[in-house]
Design a protein around this motif. Sequence first.
Motif, short mmCIF file in Angstrom:
data_model
loop_
_atom_site.label_atom_id
_atom_site.label_comp_id
_atom_site.label_asym_id
_atom_site.label_seq_id
_atom_site.Cartn_x
_atom_site.Cartn_y
_atom_site.Cartn_z
N ASP A 264 0.99 -1.10 -0.33
CA ASP A 264 0.16 -0.65 0.04
C ASP A 264 1.27 1.42 0.10
OD1 ASP A 264 -1.68 1.87 -0.16
OD2 ASP A 264 -3.09 1.45 2.21
N ASP A 265 0.51 2.04 -0.79
CA ASP A 265 1.89 2.95 -1.12
C ASP A 265 1.03 4.50 -1.43
OD1 ASP A 265 4.95 3.68 -2.11
OD2 ASP A 265 4.18 4.51 -4.17
N TYR A 266 0.59 4.38 -0.52
CA TYR A 266 -0.40 5.89 -0.02
C TYR A 266 -0.99 7.17 0.24
CZ TYR A 266 1.09 5.65 5.16
OH TYR A 266 1.33 6.24 6.05
N ASP A 267 1.11 7.16 0.37
CA ASP A 267 1.43 8.12 0.39
C ASP A 267 2.83 8.88 0.05
OD1 ASP A 267 2.93 7.81 3.17
OD2 ASP A 267 1.99 9.36 3.94
N SER A 268 3.54 7.87 -0.59
CA SER A 268 5.29 8.34 -0.82
C SER A 268 5.74 9.70 -1.77
CB SER A 268 5.69 6.76 -1.48
OG SER A 268 5.01 6.85 -2.73
N GLU A 269 4.86 10.03 -2.49
CA GLU A 269 5.22 11.44 -2.98
C GLU A 269 5.36 12.66 -1.89
OE1 GLU A 269 4.43 11.66 -7.13
OE2 GLU A 269 2.55 10.01 -6.35
N LEU A 270 4.25 12.30 -0.80
CA LEU A 270 5.23 13.36 -0.15
C LEU A 270 5.78 13.21 1.40
CD1 LEU A 270 0.73 13.40 1.49
CD2 LEU A 270 1.64 14.86 -0.72
N ARG A 271 6.58 13.12 1.00
CA ARG A 271 8.03 13.20 1.51
C ARG A 271 8.46 14.43 1.20
NH1 ARG A 271 9.39 8.86 4.75
NH2 ARG A 271 11.39 9.95 5.63
N ARG A 354 5.47 21.31 0.53
CA ARG A 354 5.50 23.00 1.62
C ARG A 354 5.24 23.16 2.89
NH1 ARG A 354 6.81 24.69 -4.02
NH2 ARG A 354 4.96 26.39 -2.99
N VAL A 355 3.04 23.27 2.46
CA VAL A 355 2.61 23.43 3.80
C VAL A 355 2.90 21.97 4.44
CG1 VAL A 355 0.13 22.97 4.39
CG2 VAL A 355 1.51 24.48 2.31
N TYR A 356 3.32 20.31 4.24
CA TYR A 356 3.20 20.11 5.44
C TYR A 356 4.30 20.21 6.08
CZ TYR A 356 -1.15 17.28 3.11
OH TYR A 356 -2.41 17.42 2.61
N ALA A 357 5.31 20.15 5.58
CA ALA A 357 7.03 20.77 5.92
C ALA A 357 6.62 21.40 7.01
CB ALA A 357 8.03 20.51 4.92
N GLU A 358 5.87 22.70 6.90
CA GLU A 358 6.17 23.45 7.53
C GLU A 358 5.10 23.07 9.43
OE1 GLU A 358 3.80 27.24 10.23
OE2 GLU A 358 2.62 26.30 8.53
N ARG A 359 3.82 22.56 8.98
CA ARG A 359 2.78 21.81 9.94
C ARG A 359 3.01 20.85 10.95
NH1 ARG A 359 -3.21 22.06 6.62
NH2 ARG A 359 -3.33 24.52 6.48
N ALA A 360 4.47 20.40 10.09
CA ALA A 360 4.96 19.25 10.83
C ALA A 360 5.47 19.92 12.28
CB ALA A 360 5.82 17.68 10.01
N ALA A 361 6.45 20.91 11.74
CA ALA A 361 7.35 21.37 12.15
C ALA A 361 6.57 22.48 13.50
CB ALA A 361 8.50 22.52 11.69
#
Length: 445
Positions: A264-271, A354-361
């Motif tokens: 299940d390769d559900y979100d691999s492109e979101l790194r 970009r948005v996920y990286a900022e929110r993860a921080a």
Amino acid sequence: MSSLPVRLDRDARAPLAAQLSGQVRDLVTRGTLRRGDRLPSTRALAADLGVARSVAEQAYDQLVAEGWLAARRGSGTFVAADAAPRPAPGSRRAGGTGDGLVRLSTGEPWIDPRHRAGWRRAWREVSAATPPRGYDDPCGLPALREALAERLARTRGLTVDPDEVVVTAGTTAGFRDLLGALPAGPVGVEDPGYRAAVATARAAGRAVVDLPAEARHDEAALRGLAAAYVTPAHQHPLGRVMPADDRLALLAASRTTGAVVVEDDYDSELRYDVAPVPALAALGRDRVAYLGTASKSAPPGLRIGWLVPPPGMLDDVARQHAVVHDAAAWPSQRALLTLLRDGWLDAVLRTARRVYAERAARVAAVLAPHATPAATSAGMYSTWLLPQDAALAARDAARRAGFDLPLLSDLCRSAGGTGVVVGFGGVDDVELDSALAAIRAGLGG
């Protein structure tokens, strides 16, 4: 109004007038008849129903007495009440909880509003296109399968022929396709892991065997299984990337035992820390069934994904699709084809990363003083290890603020993991900040 959508049963025990008044009352409470609507005259209604006028008169008199109708001399009879209140759209949640909480979901994407024009353009093309005369190719639109094959080679290192790609109505639909083509036997699923995969396997009559999520799945682990369901690029929900040695060991165990590996390769492109890890299927096409989905980049309601079965299973899956017409809806396929052709998905993913990286921080800034990250953040959620009492305190504080914070323990079956899983894709920045403030307070920060 010349008639009413009612039907009287002369063989029923209830008098005709009572039947008529009850059905008109239901029409008002359901909102079919609205305040101010004029009803047909008793003479016209009686003629329409084939009953004596006195039946209609008795029904109207009863409803006037109850306040549902009002008679106006010289004007007629009108509805005098409103429909029963209904839940506001979106207020009901899965499972019928009706709690109205904003879910910090691990699977709902954030889509930059600037991309709405491309989304609308795709659906304009759908509306102008000519749909197939009957059922189309059961494995999906040929042009879409070609586009997906190109994308898999470009983004996942998985080189396949378009004829090997099967378009599905999402990940669980693709998994069902595989289960129907597998030999008898239980299915191993990572623990903690994707609950929908467990439910899908059990609904297909398969026993589920727990595979420890961070263990190496060797021959002993796979022996006796028909398949092993894994998320190697980004383990759901712990976030671990399956190490290279473990990947090779899993493929070797699959070849020895005969168990099919379901990737299940559900979100691999979101790194957003490193480049996406190549697909496991690229190392072992003969042993791996590959599942992909558009629901982490396009709105999940599109309900579309893709499956690349091992070559030996392709014919069985295709035959099953042809027999039961279990194909993704043509409009969704046609829309996705346009979104791929126009580069819409690539653009959405670039901005989302970009948005996920900022929110993860931002999530890490709040959780790091209190909890341990389960893995490096990637995708649209991060998992934090906490004692169960602290996890419950965080969840309860989030609920008081209007948010549903998933617990790691809810995703475990035999595993004993505790903590919280903070999804930050399906909320806006204001909601995320409010949720984090509540979580911080719940943890005593």
